[in-house]
Design a protein around this motif. Structure first.
Motif, PDB file in Angstrom:
ATOM      1  N   UNK A  11     -62.009  20.746 -97.741  1.00  0.00           N
ATOM      2  CA  UNK A  11     -61.211  20.351 -98.863  1.00  0.00           C
ATOM      3  C   UNK A  11     -60.452  21.116 -99.429  1.00  0.00           C
ATOM      4  N   UNK A  12     -61.131  22.306 -99.788  1.00  0.00           N
ATOM      5  CA  UNK A  12     -60.122  23.347-100.259  1.00  0.00           C
ATOM      6  C   UNK A  12     -59.203  23.831 -99.765  1.00  0.00           C
ATOM      7  N   UNK A  18     -51.628  21.662 -98.102  1.00  0.00           N
ATOM      8  CA  UNK A  18     -50.717  20.557 -98.485  1.00  0.00           C
ATOM      9  C   UNK A  18     -49.882  20.910 -99.528  1.00  0.00           C
ATOM     10  N   UNK A  19     -50.470  21.544-100.537  1.00  0.00           N
ATOM     11  CA  UNK A  19     -49.795  22.111-101.737  1.00  0.00           C
ATOM     12  C   UNK A  19     -48.588  23.052-101.422  1.00  0.00           C
ATOM     13  N   UNK A  20     -49.091  24.025-100.610  1.00  0.00           N
ATOM     14  CA  UNK A  20     -47.871  25.052-100.143  1.00  0.00           C
ATOM     15  C   UNK A  20     -46.815  24.568 -99.522  1.00  0.00           C
ATOM     16  N   UNK A  31     -52.748  14.435-103.583  1.00  0.00           N
ATOM     17  CA  UNK A  31     -54.315  14.839-103.396  1.00  0.00           C
ATOM     18  C   UNK A  31     -54.973  14.108-102.597  1.00  0.00           C
ATOM     19  N   UNK A  32     -54.882  12.541-102.706  1.00  0.00           N
ATOM     20  CA  UNK A  32     -55.711  11.680-101.915  1.00  0.00           C
ATOM     21  C   UNK A  32     -55.279  11.806-100.304  1.00  0.00           C
ATOM     22  N   UNK A  33     -54.191  12.185 -99.947  1.00  0.00           N
ATOM     23  CA  UNK A  33     -53.887  12.529 -98.257  1.00  0.00           C
ATOM     24  C   UNK A  33     -54.720  13.607 -97.952  1.00  0.00           C
ATOM     25  N   UNK A  34     -54.337  14.648 -98.918  1.00  0.00           N
ATOM     26  CA  UNK A  34     -55.178  16.097 -98.374  1.00  0.00           C
ATOM     27  C   UNK A  34     -56.411  15.986 -98.328  1.00  0.00           C
TER      28      UNK A  34
END
Length: 59
Positions: A11-12, A18-20, A31-34
């Protein structure tokens, strides 16, 4: 215990990636998709670790 740590790390790492990537592309971070991708990744690691990779023993 190894399953819990695998889920936490998946998860982390997936949320970080995804954020980067969304920041680099100028897109929207989801956040949900990641989290869903992280859970799928952890299930893949469970299957690969338990059934896919066997320890080779030398005699």
């Amino acid at each position: 215990m190894r399953y819990i740590w695998t889920i936490i790390w998946a998860l982390l790492l997936s949320n970080m990636a995804f954020y980067v990537l969304s920041s680099m592309q100028g897109g929207h971070y989801s956040f949900g998709l990641a989290t869903v991708i992280g859970l799928i990744l952890s299930v893949f690691v469970f299957v690969l670790g338990d059934a896919g990779i066997k320890d080779e023993t030398t005699e």
